[in-house]
Design an enzyme around this catalytic site. Structure first.
Site, PDB file in Angstrom:
ATOM      1  N   ASP A   1      44.154  52.494  62.971  1.00 19.95           N
ATOM      2  CA  ASP A   1      42.805  51.771  63.298  1.00 19.95           C
ATOM      3  C   ASP A   1      42.381  52.103  64.499  1.00 19.95           C
ATOM      4  O   ASP A   1      42.750  51.391  65.703  1.00 19.95           O
ATOM      5  CB  ASP A   1      42.928  50.172  62.835  1.00 19.95           C
ATOM      6  CG  ASP A   1      41.630  49.544  62.883  1.00 19.95           C
ATOM      7  OD1 ASP A   1      40.630  49.970  63.210  1.00 19.95           O
ATOM      8  OD2 ASP A   1      41.632  48.440  62.723  1.00 19.95           O
ATOM      9  N   ILE A   2      41.721  53.296  64.840  1.00 21.55           N
ATOM     10  CA  ILE A   2      41.167  53.619  66.036  1.00 21.55           C
ATOM     11  C   ILE A   2      39.856  53.195  66.385  1.00 21.55           C
ATOM     12  O   ILE A   2      38.960  53.612  65.697  1.00 21.55           O
ATOM     13  CB  ILE A   2      41.258  55.264  65.929  1.00 21.55           C
ATOM     14  CG1 ILE A   2      42.749  55.549  65.666  1.00 21.55           C
ATOM     15  CG2 ILE A   2      41.008  55.764  67.392  1.00 21.55           C
ATOM     16  CD1 ILE A   2      43.020  57.435  65.337  1.00 21.55           C
ATOM     17  N   GLU A   3      39.874  52.460  67.216  1.00 18.06           N
ATOM     18  CA  GLU A   3      38.454  51.762  67.664  1.00 18.06           C
ATOM     19  C   GLU A   3      38.539  51.360  69.000  1.00 18.06           C
ATOM     20  O   GLU A   3      39.689  51.326  69.655  1.00 18.06           O
ATOM     21  CB  GLU A   3      37.932  50.725  66.485  1.00 18.06           C
ATOM     22  CG  GLU A   3      39.004  49.525  66.300  1.00 18.06           C
ATOM     23  CD  GLU A   3      38.469  48.555  65.641  1.00 18.06           C
ATOM     24  OE1 GLU A   3      37.458  47.922  65.842  1.00 18.06           O
ATOM     25  OE2 GLU A   3      39.241  47.956  64.777  1.00 18.06           O
ATOM     26  N   ASN A   4      37.500  50.870  69.447  1.00 18.63           N
ATOM     27  CA  ASN A   4      37.294  50.367  71.052  1.00 18.63           C
ATOM     28  C   ASN A   4      37.597  51.574  71.947  1.00 18.63           C
ATOM     29  O   ASN A   4      38.080  52.624  71.710  1.00 18.63           O
ATOM     30  CB  ASN A   4      38.481  49.250  71.239  1.00 18.63           C
ATOM     31  CG  ASN A   4      37.778  48.178  72.430  1.00 18.63           C
ATOM     32  OD1 ASN A   4      36.982  48.742  73.021  1.00 18.63           O
ATOM     33  ND2 ASN A   4      38.318  46.977  72.050  1.00 18.63           N
TER      34      ASN A   4
ATOM     35  N   MET B   1      32.721  49.096  67.085  1.00 20.38           N
ATOM     36  CA  MET B   1      32.727  47.766  66.257  1.00 20.38           C
ATOM     37  C   MET B   1      32.734  46.642  67.342  1.00 20.38           C
ATOM     38  O   MET B   1      33.278  46.526  68.066  1.00 20.38           O
ATOM     39  CB  MET B   1      33.723  47.606  65.224  1.00 20.38           C
ATOM     40  CG  MET B   1      33.478  46.685  64.500  1.00 20.38           C
ATOM     41  SD  MET B   1      34.727  46.374  63.420  1.00 20.38           S
ATOM     42  CE  MET B   1      36.146  45.649  64.420  1.00 20.38           C
TER      43      MET B   1
END
Length: 345
Positions: free
Chosen positions: A163-166, A1
Site C-alpha cells: 500500500d504505497i501512498e503518502n 489520499m
C-alpha cells in the site's frame, strides 16, 4: 489520499494498549447478515498477468475497531480471504505490525492461523497512510526484501499488498524504486505469492507520482500481479459510483499505455479497494452503491475488489464509531463483505 481519520493505515498510530484484551473478541449481539448467495472467487480463471489468488480479501485491522472473529465473518458472508494490516517498521528495517506488535505469537499470527483453520487465505499489507514505513527505513532493495521475508516466514500468506501512498513512499522516487526492485527478489524467493500494489487516486485518475509508480514498475519489470486504486477521499463526491468507475478506468488505460496490454489484460490487472460507508471527506458508499460497483467490476473482469475495512462492516448503533467499528451508513452486519463475496473475475 487524505487518510486523516478513516483512511488506510491510520490505525498505525493507535496505542498498543487497545490490544491487551479481546483482540479476537466476537462481535456482540448483532442481527445476523442474510446468508451468502454466492462464494467469493479466490483465484483467477486463466493464466498470464493477473492470474493470482487475490480476488476478494477485504482489510482486517487488529489495532482498533472491535476486530471480529474471522470465521464468523466467513460464515456470514462467503468471504474466504482477509488482508491483515499493516506491516510497518518496528525500528529501522525490522518489521512489526503497526510498528509494535510481533510477527510471531501476536494477534496477527493468531488471526492468520484462525483464518487458515477455517479454510481461508491470508494476505498481508505493508505500508498504508500513517506510521513508520519500511520503504524509507530499509536502505536497499535487498534489505527491504529481507524485512518482507520475515513476515512471509511468520505468517505464510498467499498474497502481499504493498500500500504505497503518502509522501514518504509514493512521493519519494528513491523509495518507489527500492520497493519495486525488492519485489523481484521477493517473487524469486516466493514464486507462489501474489504481489499487489495499492495506491491512491483522484476522480480523474493517478497523480504524477502514481503515474511514475506504474511507469517504473514496467521499466524495472517488477513482478506485480495486480494494481489497485483506492477511489475515495476525492475531496467530496456526489456520485461515488461514477467517480470510482472513472478512476478505475483511468488506471486500466494507463496500464494499457505503459505495458501495451489489451483491454482485457489491463482490466484483469486492475483492482479497486473502496471505503465502505463514510470516508474522511464525508463521501458515502452505501451497500447499494457497492453492489453496483461489484457488478461493474465483475462485468469488466477486474482482478481485485477489496474494501477498508472488515472492522467497519456493520451498522452504527448508539455508541458506535464510524472511524473504527462501523460504516456510518445503513446496512446489515457484514453486508459489504457479503456483496464483495459475489465478485467474479
Amino acid at each position: 489520499m487524505k487518510g486523516v481519520h478513516l483512511g488506510i493505515g491510520i490505525a498505525a498510530g493507535v496505542a498498543a494498549g487497545a490490544l491487551c484484551v479481546g483482540v479476537l473478541a466476537a462481535v456482540g449481539d448483532e442481527e445476523p447478515a442474510p446468508p451468502p448467495t454466492s462464494p467469493t472467487t479466490t483465484a483467477a480463471q486463466d493464466t498470464g498477468p493477473g492470474a493470482a489468488p487475490i480476488a476478494s480479501a477485504p482489510y482486517l485491522h487488529l489495532g482498533w475497531g472491535r476486530p471480529p472473529q474471522p470465521h464468523k465473518v466467513m460464515d456470514a458472508t462467503g468471504i474466504t480471504a482477509f488482508t491483515l494490516a499493516f506491516a510497518l517498521s518496528g525500528g529501522g528495517c525490522a518489521p512489526a505490525f503497526d510498528g509494535k506488535r510481533p510477527l510471531r505469537g501476536g494477534p496477527e499470527a493468531e488471526t492468520a492461523q484462525a483464518i487458515k483453520d477455517a479454510g481461508g487465505q491470508v494476505h498481508v499489507s505493508f505500508g498504508g497512510w500513517s506510521g513508520r514505513k519500511l520503504g524509507p527505513r530499509c536502505a536497499t532493495p535487498e534489505a527491504y526484501a529481507g524485512a518482507v521475508q520475515k513476515v512471509i516466514d511468520a505468517l505464510a500468506p498467499t498474497a502481499l499488498d504493498f500500500d504505497i501512498e503518502n509522501d514518504d513512499e509514493l512521493g519519494n522516487a528513491a523509495v518507489q524504486d527500492r520497493i519495486l526492485k525488492a519485489l523481484k527478489i521477493i517473487k524469486a524467493d516466493n514464486p507462489d505469492i501474489a504481489l499487489i500494489i495499492t495506491t491512491s487516486t483522484d476522480k480523474k485518475g493517478l497523480d504524477k507520482w502514481g503515474q511514475r509508480l506504474l511507469e517504473r514498475a514496467a521499466a524495472l519489470d517488477a513482478p506485480v500481479d495486480n494494481y489497485t486504486v483506492m477511489p475515495f477521499n476525492f475531496g467530496g463526491s456526489s456520485d461515488m459510483y461514477a467517480d470510482t468507475v472513472a478512476a478505475a478506468e483511468n488506471l486500466k488505460d494507463r496500464l494499457m499505455a505503459v505495458h501495451g496490454w489489451d483491454a482485457a489484460t489491463a482490466y484483469r490487472m486492475t483492482g479497486v479497494s473502496g471505503m465502505n460507508g463514510v470516508s474522511d471527506d464525508g463521501e458515502i458508499t452505501t451497500p447499494q452503491t457497492w453492489t453496483r460497483l461489484r457488478d461493474w467490476a465483475s462485468a469488466r473482469g477486474l482482478g481485485r475488489l477489496s474494501f477498508w475495512s472488515v472492522n467497519r462492516d456493520r451498522p452504527c448503533p448508539s455508541g458506535g464509531d464510524p472511524v473504527t467499528d462501523c460504516s456510518g451508513t445503513e446496512q446489515h452486519p457484514w453486508e459489504f463483505g457479503k456483496i464483495t463475496a459475489g465478485f467474479r473475475q
